[in-house]
Design a protein around this motif. Structure first.
Motif, PDB file in Angstrom:
ATOM      1  N   PRO A   1       0.830  -1.213   0.000  1.00 54.86           N
ATOM      2  CA  PRO A   1       0.000   0.000   0.000  1.00 54.86           C
ATOM      3  C   PRO A   1       0.864   1.263   0.000  1.00 54.86           C
ATOM      4  O   PRO A   1       1.915   1.303   0.652  1.00 54.86           O
ATOM      5  CB  PRO A   1      -0.780  -0.102   1.315  1.00 54.86           C
ATOM      6  CG  PRO A   1      -0.708  -1.535   1.700  1.00 54.86           C
ATOM      7  CD  PRO A   1       0.591  -2.034   1.186  1.00 54.86           C
ATOM      8  N   CYS A   2       0.417   2.231  -0.719  1.00 58.30           N
ATOM      9  CA  CYS A   2       1.162   3.499  -0.739  1.00 58.30           C
ATOM     10  C   CYS A   2       0.187   4.657  -0.970  1.00 58.30           C
ATOM     11  O   CYS A   2      -0.943   4.452  -1.431  1.00 58.30           O
ATOM     12  CB  CYS A   2       2.235   3.501  -1.811  1.00 58.30           C
ATOM     13  SG  CYS A   2       1.598   3.353  -3.463  1.00 58.30           S
ATOM     14  N   LEU A   3       0.675   5.829  -0.603  1.00 55.59           N
ATOM     15  CA  LEU A   3      -0.121   7.037  -0.848  1.00 55.59           C
ATOM     16  C   LEU A   3      -0.163   7.288  -2.347  1.00 55.59           C
ATOM     17  O   LEU A   3       0.824   7.041  -3.050  1.00 55.59           O
ATOM     18  CB  LEU A   3       0.536   8.252  -0.169  1.00 55.59           C
ATOM     19  CG  LEU A   3       0.619   8.225   1.354  1.00 55.59           C
ATOM     20  CD1 LEU A   3       1.504   9.365   1.845  1.00 55.59           C
ATOM     21  CD2 LEU A   3      -0.777   8.347   1.969  1.00 55.59           C
ATOM     22  N   LYS A   4      -1.275   7.788  -2.797  1.00 58.23           N
ATOM     23  CA  LYS A   4      -1.330   8.165  -4.210  1.00 58.23           C
ATOM     24  C   LYS A   4      -0.385   9.354  -4.420  1.00 58.23           C
ATOM     25  O   LYS A   4      -0.422  10.322  -3.650  1.00 58.23           O
ATOM     26  CB  LYS A   4      -2.759   8.557  -4.586  1.00 58.23           C
ATOM     27  CG  LYS A   4      -2.863   8.980  -6.039  1.00 58.23           C
ATOM     28  CD  LYS A   4      -4.248   9.398  -6.429  1.00 58.23           C
ATOM     29  CE  LYS A   4      -4.219   9.940  -7.859  1.00 58.23           C
ATOM     30  NZ  LYS A   4      -5.536  10.317  -8.330  1.00 58.23           N
ATOM     31  N   GLU A   5       0.441   9.252  -5.436  1.00 56.15           N
ATOM     32  CA  GLU A   5       1.367  10.349  -5.714  1.00 56.15           C
ATOM     33  C   GLU A   5       1.016  11.007  -7.046  1.00 56.15           C
ATOM     34  O   GLU A   5       0.644  10.331  -8.009  1.00 56.15           O
ATOM     35  CB  GLU A   5       2.815   9.840  -5.760  1.00 56.15           C
ATOM     36  CG  GLU A   5       3.811  10.972  -5.947  1.00 56.15           C
ATOM     37  CD  GLU A   5       5.255  10.558  -5.717  1.00 56.15           C
ATOM     38  OE1 GLU A   5       5.516   9.359  -5.497  1.00 56.15           O
ATOM     39  OE2 GLU A   5       6.120  11.461  -5.769  1.00 56.15           O
ATOM     40  N   TYR A   6       1.123  12.316  -7.073  1.00 57.05           N
ATOM     41  CA  TYR A   6       0.792  13.070  -8.298  1.00 57.05           C
ATOM     42  C   TYR A   6       2.081  13.465  -9.024  1.00 57.05           C
ATOM     43  O   TYR A   6       3.099  13.759  -8.375  1.00 57.05           O
ATOM     44  CB  TYR A   6       0.028  14.351  -7.939  1.00 57.05           C
ATOM     45  CG  TYR A   6      -1.333  14.102  -7.342  1.00 57.05           C
ATOM     46  CD1 TYR A   6      -2.474  14.078  -8.144  1.00 57.05           C
ATOM     47  CD2 TYR A   6      -1.492  13.898  -5.975  1.00 57.05           C
ATOM     48  CE1 TYR A   6      -3.737  13.850  -7.601  1.00 57.05           C
ATOM     49  CE2 TYR A   6      -2.747  13.671  -5.417  1.00 57.05           C
ATOM     50  CZ  TYR A   6      -3.864  13.646  -6.235  1.00 57.05           C
ATOM     51  OH  TYR A   6      -5.098  13.420  -5.690  1.00 57.05           O
ATOM     52  N   PRO A   7       2.027  13.536 -10.350  1.00 57.91           N
ATOM     53  CA  PRO A   7       3.202  14.021 -11.094  1.00 57.91           C
ATOM     54  C   PRO A   7       3.542  15.453 -10.653  1.00 57.91           C
ATOM     55  O   PRO A   7       2.640  16.281 -10.486  1.00 57.91           O
ATOM     56  CB  PRO A   7       2.736  14.001 -12.552  1.00 57.91           C
ATOM     57  CG  PRO A   7       1.569  13.071 -12.587  1.00 57.91           C
ATOM     58  CD  PRO A   7       0.917  13.168 -11.242  1.00 57.91           C
ATOM     59  N   THR A   8       4.818  15.697 -10.452  1.00 58.50           N
ATOM     60  CA  THR A   8       5.274  16.993  -9.927  1.00 58.50           C
ATOM     61  C   THR A   8       6.451  17.494 -10.751  1.00 58.50           C
ATOM     62  O   THR A   8       7.294  16.700 -11.159  1.00 58.50           O
ATOM     63  CB  THR A   8       5.733  16.812  -8.455  1.00 58.50           C
ATOM     64  OG1 THR A   8       4.697  16.162  -7.738  1.00 58.50           O
ATOM     65  CG2 THR A   8       6.046  18.137  -7.785  1.00 58.50           C
TER      66      THR A   8
END
Lengths: 357, 79
Positions: free
Chosen positions: A112-119
């Motif tokens: 499980p992981c936090l959703k990450e956004y393109p940065t």
């Protein structure tokens, strides 16, 4: 002109979100807001709660929702520390992965992981993509804007004030207001005009292949300006001062005011709904060269007061405009000289009609 | 630093007002040109001419030109 219903129709607002905001890189903060390892900041964008997180190696943007049982992780807007969800104490690594829960990790193929956004980061400016962006950040911004952001980043050394002003108006009214100077003589007489910033005609520039625009208004060098130069050069050194006021609009949500290269306002628009927008602003001053703390403190105090007054003056009229737009039976008018507005309207229509610029 | 010299320097910062009736005991806020920016001009002038740091609060607490002079004189003595 933009069709008047675009300023209040919720269906059009949803379409804007999908076509404009979900497909663009959006300005979401500055690296100097989270300077140290594990510093974090939360911002809300179209119902997305985002954590801007300094992992020590890079700036990452995560969804502020625990993947376990969907709790909002951080309630505060800013802090420092490990990302831990308060509901079941799930904690996450700096890369966003769940740590310290071996049983659950073993049961799942996928950790499980936090959703990450393109940065992407340009100078100090952090951009995030809420969905898959349709082009690279360099392509979206253009070479000139990248250069402007890199240059200004070097001057944003001391943050002196920040606030979020809730505007009961559509985000486009704010854009249209700040990219023209015609209203200044009427509503900013005691602030921008008196300070000499809007007495001359603006020199407008566009990056023709992109959606951004800028203006430069030469500073009025009357007696008031000369007096101002006395303390400005003592504070910042005359060689570091430009005698002009510059404004940059970076489509779709970043606004930068540069007053003489000595004080800056960096703002982002956070549209909440068709008739409400959060105007999130930060004021900065450039590096000072004097040790006179009395002069520095008074300049900061005057700059904050000045900035707050200007924004309040605009807010009053913007909210009245929002009420008025529903009552009128046509789409209004723009000055011919307000060429930045025409450019914005053109960009907006292109995106809304074709889904691209 | 004499009282007169300070007064002269203070008035020099005002270029557009009729100062014929202004004395060192006049309220400086009554000078037409006075604005919050003038506080910065005065702070800069005091630094440049007398090498003394005064603050915005010093100006806000002062009423007459003499009040400002007294702040500067006291700080000069203390240096």
């Amino acid at each position: 002109m933009i069709e008047k219903s675009c300023y209040y129709d919720p269906l059009i607002f949803s379409k804007e979100r999908e076509i404009i905001f979900d497909s663009h890189w959006l300005f979401c903060g500055l690296t100097s807001e989270i300077p140290g390892r594990r510093d974090w900041k939360v911002i809300e964008y179209f119902g997305h709660s985002l954590i801007l997180y300094n992992s020590g190696k890079s700036i990452r943007v995560f969804q502020n929702v625990c993947p376990h049982r969907f709790n909002k992780i951080f309630d505060d807007t800013r802090g420092r520390g490990v990302i831990v969800c308060g509901y079941h104490s799930w904690s996450f690594s700096e890369e966003g992965y769940l740590v310290g829960n071996q049983e659950l990790e073993a049961e799942n193929d996928k950790r499980p992981c936090l959703k990450e956004y393109p940065t992407e980061i340009i100078g100090q400016f952090i951009f995030v993509a809420l969905k898959t962006p349709i082009q690279s950040i360099q392509k979206q911004l253009g070479k000139e804007t990248v250069e402007i952001l890199n240059t200004i980043s070097l001057r944003l050394t001391k943050r002196i004030f920040e606030q979020s002003l809730d505007h009961c108006c559509n985000w486009k009214f704010i854009v249209e207001n700040v990219i023209e100077t015609e209203h200044c003589l009427s509503i900013h007489q005691d602030t921008l005009v008196k300070a000499g910033y809007c007495q001359n005609s603006p020199i407008i520039s566009f990056d023709s292949s992109h959606d951004n625009s800028s203006f430069i208004v030469p500073f009025s060098n009357d007696n008031f300006g000369k007096k101002r130069n006395r303390f400005v050069s003592m504070l910042f050194g005359s060689e570091n001062v430009n005698s002009n006021y510059q404004h940059h609009f970076i489509f779709p949500n970043l606004l930068i005011s540069n007053f003489e290269n000595i004080n800056f306002n960096v703002s982002k628009l956070l549209p909440i709904n068709a008739e409400r927008t959060l105007f999130d602003m930060q004021f900065f001053i450039a590096p000072v060269i004097t040790n006179n703390q009395g002069l520095i403190d008074e300049f900061i105090s005057m700059t904050i007061q000045f900035g707050k007054e200007v924004f309040e003056e605009d807010k009053l009229f913007l909210e009245r405009v929002q009420k008025g737009v529903k009552q009128i039976d046509h789409n209004g008018f723009h000055y011919k000289s307000a060429t930045r507005i025409h450019k914005f309207v053109e960009s907006y229509k292109k995106w809304m009609l074709n889904g691209k610029s | 630093m004499t009282e007169n010299y300070f007064f002269e320097k203070f008035l020099e910062q005002f270029e557009e007002s009729d100062l014929s009736q202004i004395t060192i005991d006049s309220e400086f806020r009554s000078i037409e040109e006075w604005s919050s920016m003038m506080a910065l001009v005065i702070i800069a002038m005091v630094d440049e001419e007398f090498g003394i740091t005064i603050t915005g609060d010093d100006i806000r607490k002062s009423v007459t030109i003499r009040d400002v002079y007294n702040v500067v004189a006291a700080r000069k003595t203390a240096v």
